[in-house]
Structure formats: structure tokens, C-alpha cells
Design a protein around this motif. Structure first.
Motif, PDB file in Angstrom:
ATOM      1  N   UNK A  93     -44.211   0.202 -60.644  1.00 55.94           N
ATOM      2  CA  UNK A  93     -44.438   0.668 -62.015  1.00 55.94           C
ATOM      3  C   UNK A  93     -44.028  -0.385 -63.047  1.00 55.94           C
ATOM      4  N   UNK A  94     -42.896  -1.049 -62.832  1.00 57.38           N
ATOM      5  CA  UNK A  94     -42.345  -1.940 -63.867  1.00 57.38           C
ATOM      6  C   UNK A  94     -42.141  -3.380 -63.400  1.00 57.38           C
ATOM      7  N   UNK A  95     -42.712  -3.736 -62.267  1.00 58.98           N
ATOM      8  CA  UNK A  95     -42.488  -5.080 -61.730  1.00 58.98           C
ATOM      9  C   UNK A  95     -43.001  -6.198 -62.609  1.00 58.98           C
ATOM     10  N   UNK A  96     -43.892  -5.892 -63.534  1.00 60.29           N
ATOM     11  CA  UNK A  96     -44.466  -6.928 -64.400  1.00 60.29           C
ATOM     12  C   UNK A  96     -43.620  -7.187 -65.648  1.00 60.29           C
ATOM     13  N   UNK A  97     -42.555  -6.428 -65.861  1.00 60.71           N
ATOM     14  CA  UNK A  97     -41.725  -6.616 -67.053  1.00 60.71           C
ATOM     15  C   UNK A  97     -40.976  -7.943 -66.966  1.00 60.71           C
ATOM     16  N   UNK A  98     -40.602  -8.527 -68.123  1.00 58.15           N
ATOM     17  CA  UNK A  98     -39.750  -9.717 -68.090  1.00 58.15           C
ATOM     18  C   UNK A  98     -38.470  -9.430 -67.312  1.00 58.15           C
ATOM     19  N   UNK A  99     -37.960 -10.414 -66.602  1.00 59.41           N
ATOM     20  CA  UNK A  99     -36.855 -10.184 -65.657  1.00 59.41           C
ATOM     21  C   UNK A  99     -35.649  -9.516 -66.300  1.00 59.41           C
ATOM     22  N   UNK A 100     -35.212 -10.001 -67.457  1.00 58.34           N
ATOM     23  CA  UNK A 100     -34.002  -9.444 -68.073  1.00 58.34           C
ATOM     24  C   UNK A 100     -34.195  -7.959 -68.390  1.00 58.34           C
ATOM     25  N   UNK A 101     -35.344  -7.607 -68.973  1.00 57.94           N
ATOM     26  CA  UNK A 101     -35.601  -6.206 -69.296  1.00 57.94           C
ATOM     27  C   UNK A 101     -35.765  -5.383 -68.021  1.00 57.94           C
ATOM     28  N   UNK A 102     -36.438  -5.943 -67.045  1.00 52.83           N
ATOM     29  CA  UNK A 102     -36.662  -5.241 -65.778  1.00 52.83           C
ATOM     30  C   UNK A 102     -35.342  -4.944 -65.069  1.00 52.83           C
TER      31      UNK A 102
ATOM     32  N   UNK B 171     -40.046  10.584 -61.469  1.00 51.97           N
ATOM     33  CA  UNK B 171     -40.410  10.131 -62.811  1.00 51.97           C
ATOM     34  C   UNK B 171     -41.240   8.854 -62.757  1.00 51.97           C
ATOM     35  N   UNK B 172     -41.214   8.171 -61.626  1.00 56.07           N
ATOM     36  CA  UNK B 172     -41.977   6.938 -61.454  1.00 56.07           C
ATOM     37  C   UNK B 172     -43.291   7.159 -60.709  1.00 56.07           C
TER      38      UNK B 172
ATOM     39  N   UNK C  32     -43.713   7.100 -67.883  1.00 48.80           N
ATOM     40  CA  UNK C  32     -43.478   5.793 -67.255  1.00 48.80           C
ATOM     41  C   UNK C  32     -44.714   4.916 -67.376  1.00 48.80           C
ATOM     42  N   UNK C  33     -45.884   5.496 -67.177  1.00 50.97           N
ATOM     43  CA  UNK C  33     -47.122   4.719 -67.297  1.00 50.97           C
ATOM     44  C   UNK C  33     -47.297   4.191 -68.714  1.00 50.97           C
ATOM     45  N   UNK C  34     -46.979   5.020 -69.699  1.00 57.30           N
ATOM     46  CA  UNK C  34     -47.110   4.599 -71.096  1.00 57.30           C
ATOM     47  C   UNK C  34     -46.131   3.465 -71.414  1.00 57.30           C
ATOM     48  N   UNK C  35     -44.868   3.635 -71.000  1.00 51.27           N
ATOM     49  CA  UNK C  35     -43.867   2.603 -71.299  1.00 51.27           C
ATOM     50  C   UNK C  35     -44.182   1.302 -70.571  1.00 51.27           C
ATOM     51  N   UNK C  36     -44.686   1.402 -69.345  1.00 49.80           N
ATOM     52  CA  UNK C  36     -45.038   0.199 -68.595  1.00 49.80           C
ATOM     53  C   UNK C  36     -46.160  -0.573 -69.296  1.00 49.80           C
ATOM     54  N   UNK C  37     -47.092   0.162 -69.877  1.00 52.14           N
ATOM     55  CA  UNK C  37     -48.225  -0.480 -70.549  1.00 52.14           C
ATOM     56  C   UNK C  37     -47.867  -0.998 -71.931  1.00 52.14           C
ATOM     57  N   UNK C  38     -46.803  -0.460 -72.524  1.00 54.13           N
ATOM     58  CA  UNK C  38     -46.433  -0.822 -73.900  1.00 54.13           C
ATOM     59  C   UNK C  38     -44.975  -1.276 -73.988  1.00 54.13           C
ATOM     60  N   UNK C  39     -44.475  -1.910 -72.946  1.00 52.60           N
ATOM     61  CA  UNK C  39     -43.042  -2.210 -72.847  1.00 52.60           C
ATOM     62  C   UNK C  39     -42.531  -3.130 -73.948  1.00 52.60           C
ATOM     63  N   UNK C  40     -43.390  -3.944 -74.524  1.00 50.48           N
ATOM     64  CA  UNK C  40     -42.934  -4.875 -75.558  1.00 50.48           C
ATOM     65  C   UNK C  40     -42.396  -4.143 -76.783  1.00 50.48           C
ATOM     66  N   UNK C  41     -42.797  -2.893 -76.978  1.00 53.79           N
ATOM     67  CA  UNK C  41     -42.368  -2.129 -78.156  1.00 53.79           C
ATOM     68  C   UNK C  41     -41.050  -1.392 -77.930  1.00 53.79           C
ATOM     69  N   UNK C  42     -40.546  -1.427 -76.694  1.00 48.69           N
ATOM     70  CA  UNK C  42     -39.377  -0.615 -76.372  1.00 48.69           C
ATOM     71  C   UNK C  42     -38.305  -1.451 -75.679  1.00 48.69           C
TER      72      UNK C  42
ATOM     73  N   UNK D 107     -36.748   3.022 -72.796  1.00 52.06           N
ATOM     74  CA  UNK D 107     -37.600   3.470 -71.691  1.00 52.06           C
ATOM     75  C   UNK D 107     -36.833   4.358 -70.726  1.00 52.06           C
ATOM     76  N   UNK D 108     -35.600   3.974 -70.386  1.00 55.37           N
ATOM     77  CA  UNK D 108     -34.798   4.804 -69.483  1.00 55.37           C
ATOM     78  C   UNK D 108     -34.564   6.181 -70.086  1.00 55.37           C
ATOM     79  N   UNK D 109     -34.299   6.210 -71.382  1.00 55.91           N
ATOM     80  CA  UNK D 109     -34.090   7.483 -72.087  1.00 55.91           C
ATOM     81  C   UNK D 109     -35.391   8.280 -72.142  1.00 55.91           C
ATOM     82  N   UNK D 110     -36.480   7.600 -72.479  1.00 57.58           N
ATOM     83  CA  UNK D 110     -37.755   8.286 -72.657  1.00 57.58           C
ATOM     84  C   UNK D 110     -38.282   8.911 -71.379  1.00 57.58           C
ATOM     85  N   UNK D 111     -38.045   8.281 -70.232  1.00 54.03           N
ATOM     86  CA  UNK D 111     -38.500   8.851 -68.966  1.00 54.03           C
ATOM     87  C   UNK D 111     -37.906  10.236 -68.751  1.00 54.03           C
ATOM     88  N   UNK D 112     -36.643  10.405 -69.155  1.00 55.14           N
ATOM     89  CA  UNK D 112     -35.976  11.697 -68.999  1.00 55.14           C
ATOM     90  C   UNK D 112     -36.373  12.635 -70.125  1.00 55.14           C
ATOM     91  N   UNK D 113     -36.300  12.152 -71.364  1.00 58.60           N
ATOM     92  CA  UNK D 113     -36.514  13.013 -72.525  1.00 58.60           C
ATOM     93  C   UNK D 113     -37.882  13.691 -72.487  1.00 58.60           C
TER      94      UNK D 113
END
Length: 371
Positions: A269-278, A300-301, A310-320, A325-331
Motif C-alpha cells: 500500500x505505501x511502499x512508494x512513499x519517501x523512505x523517511x515518511x514511510x 485497514x490496509x 489508505x488508498x486515498x492517502x497512498x495516492x495523495x501522500x504529499x499532502x499529509x 495518515x496513521x490517524x486518518x486510517x483509524x478516524x
């Protein structure tokens, strides 16, 4: 002097007013309970929410800011934005009534979009938290953890671990560092993120306050608040349930197991994120998994319905941020699985406790606190 509408316009205006009133009635009907607030929250609203929640939980955990007085409730919206505080009434029932009146007032004066009445067994909106939450005294917990209090000192042996002596006990911080280093060198923690020791220290502070005999209503025990099932999985029998070296070892083993179980779904789901954020997101989800279970976090994944955030955050991770993202997956899944509001606050509390620990002068340069 006033303006008089032409007679032909008055019916149209009346019709529009009726439509607006009907719309408000429908909206009120949709918001029967607090989960309606969640369902109406678009995913983009999670932007910046984690820092907002950190601010609110900091006031509570550190007993400062708007929680400098214990007999208060603070109220906030679905984005974690502080809306105001309220002095408690003399009884719990009266306080609940006052909370609902405050919620209604906030909706009427525009501070909140709407309000939902709360009850002893039901969450209301705007959300409210009591400033007085005596489950942990952070100052005392920090004192135990770094060895300022004798009750926090430790010595003994467990499995192949042997640390300190009766004459020269060591701090819980030294014990955590020793267990982590030993298991790391044994290649038992290959899937555990590098910054996990700091979060494990925060978990210890929040879970038990460093009290060896901590025992929850859910029958979790010890400094890491482990269930009898988890303790048994770690080979810890009843006579050693409170053994602090065993508890630390088991908590690390559980975290490593959770990391192995979650890694494939997380990377997919999130393997494409920049390393530090991932890496940071994975750490926060491991903290969540410790509290609520790795299987629930995994849904949740992967689950078709629960993984939509999770799909939305993965596609738009630069904004979060990773925290958003961790909070939003639960909320955005509250009310759909067993991860509740307490799960949201737990991760924030753990991070705040770890940050407070690393501000102590004696922790400067300690491996637990080095990024």
C-alpha cells in the motif's frame, strides 16, 4: 423604511425557506450519533489533524495549557481543532448536561457545523476530553523510568538476559537498551524500525507509568501491560508475569512479530512513499498494532471497504504527514471495527511521552533519543 417584495416573488422566497428548513431537518436526522460525523468527514480533512491532536493531548498528559486546571473538559472538532473549554459541574450527570449545552451553543454560534448529544455510554460531538485523566502521572513515570525513584530500578535474569545486581540495579531505560541491543545483535529484530526503542519507552510510560505491578481492568499486567495470552506466547508463566526483563523481552518480540505480519500489506500500500515518511508511518502503525492488534491494523490496509482511506492517502501522500495518515486510517473507520477513539489518543500519548523523556537532561545523547 423597508423594501417590499413583489407579490409574485413572495411565494418563491417562502418556497426556498421551506427547502432550507427541510434540508436542515434532513441533516439533523442524518446526524443521529457521533459516527455520522465520521461518515461526513472527507479524507482531505485529515491534513494537519495529527499536530492538532498532539496539542490537545499534550495539555492533558502534561497538565498544562487549557488543562492547567484538572476540573475541566476541552472540546474540539473532527479535525482536532480546539474549540473551547468548559468548567466541570459538581456531579458527573450535571457535567454531561453542561457538555451537551456547550456543544449546542458551539453549533449555534458557528464554532461547530453541528452537534450531537453525548451520554455516559455514547460519544457526543464536538468531541470532549476530561483534563483529569489519572491513568498516568507523567512526571512520576519519568522518574521511575530513568531511575530517580528506587521503584524503577531493576536487576535480575531472564532467558539468556542478565542485568545488574541487587547492589547495583539499573534504570528501566538501561534495561530497555540492553534487551533491544541483545535481541538486535541476535537478528531477532530485523523488521523493527530503528526508532522503535523510543516509542517502546513511550509505550512503557503510558501503559504502566513504570509500575511493576500495574494491572488493568482488562487483565493486562506489568510494565508493558501484556495479556496472559501474549505472555504465554512468549513462554512466560504466571510466576513471571511481573518480571520486568521478561516483559520488555516479550514486548519487543510482539513488536517484531507485528512488523513481520504487517510489512507485506504495508509495503503493497505505501511502499512508494519517501523512505523517511514511510518508516515513520510504519512505526506509528506498529504502535497502533501493539494497542489494538496487528490483525485490525492489517484490515485497514487490505479490506475492500476499510482500506479506502489508505488508498486515498497512498495516492495523495504529499499532502499529509505520516501522523495524519496513521490517524486518518483509524478516524475514517471509527464505528466500523474495534479500533476506537482511545486508539487515536494512544499513539499521540506515546509520542508525547517519548518526547518528554528525551527532553530530560540525563537523556541527552542516549541511544533511545538519538534520531
Amino acid at each position: 423604511m423597508y423594501f417590499r417584495l413583489p407579490s409574485i416573488a413572495r411565494p418563491r422566497l417562502l418556497f426556498m425557506v421551506v427547502l432550507l428548513l427541510l434540508a436542515s431537518v434532513v441533516r439533523a436526522e442524518k446526524l443521529k450519533d457521533w459516527t455520522s460525523v465520521i461518515r461526513e468527514s472527507p479524507y482531505w480533512e485529515s491534513q494537519g489533524v495529527y499536530n492538532n491532536i498532539l496539542s490537545i493531548r499534550r495539555w492533558i498528559i502534561e497538565e498544562n495549557g487549557y488543562c492547567s486546571e484538572a476540573e475541566r473538559h476541552i472540546l474540539f472538532d473532527r479535525r482536532g481543532r480546539f474549540l473551547g473549554y468548559m468548567e466541570n459541574a459538581e456531579t458527573r450527570e450535571a457535567t454531561q448536561h453542561r457538555l451537551n449545552k456547550t456543544r449546542q451553543s458551539m453549533a449555534e454560534d458557528g464554532r461547530a457545523d453541528y452537534w450531537v448529544a453525548g451520554a455516559p455510554d455514547a460519544t457526543g460531538y464536538p468531541f470532549a476530553l476530561a483534563c483529569d485523566q489519572p491513568h498516568v502521572n507523567l512526571d512520576e513515570a519519568l522518574g521511575r523510568y530513568v531511575g530517580r525513584q528506587s521503584s524503577g530500578l531493576i536487576w535480575g535474569a531472564w532467558d539468556d538476559l542478565d542485568l545488574g545486581t541487587r547492589e547495583k540495579p539499573v534504570s528501566l531505560n538501561a534495561a530497555l537498551g540492553y534487551v533491544y541491543t541483545t535481541r538486535y545483535e541476535q537478528r531477532r529484530l530485523d523488521d523493527v524500525p530503528e526508532d522503535m526503542p523510543r516509542f517502546l519507552a513511550g509505550q512503557l510510560l503510558i501503559e504502566s507509568g513504570g509500575q511493576q505491578r500495574a494491572h488493568s481492568a482488562a487483565n493486562a499486567r506489568g510494565i508493558m501491560q501484556l495479556s496472559s495470552v501474549v505472555l504465554g506466547d512468549c513462554g512466560i508463566g504466571p510466576r513471571n508475569y511481573w518480571h520486568r526483563l521478561a516483559q520488555l523481552d516479550c514486548a519487543l518480540s510482539l513488536t517484531a512479530q507485528n512488523a513481520r505480519n504487517l510489512r507485506p500489506a504495508f509495503d503493497a500500500r505505501f511502499g512508494h512513499l519517501p523512505k523517511e515518511k514511510r518508516d515513520r508511518l510504519f512505526t506509528l502503525l506498529l504502535v497502533q498494532a501493539y494497542h489494538g492488534g496487528a490483525a485490525r491494523v492489517q484490515t485497514l490496509l487490505e479490506d475492500d471497504d476499510l482500506a479506502q482511506p489508505a488508498a486515498y492517502f497512498a495516492a495523495n501522500h504529499a499532502r499529509f504527514s505520516a501522523g495524519d495518515m496513521a490517524y486518518g486510517l483509524i478516524f475514517h473507520n471509527l464505528g466500523r471495527n474495534r479500533l476506537g477513539l482511545s486508539s487515536l489518543y494512544y499513539v499521540a500519548d506515546v509520542e508525547l511521552a517519548a518526547a518528554a523523556l528525551c527532553r530530560l537532561p540525563q537523556m541527552e545523547g542516549d541511544p533511545v533519543c538519538v534520531d
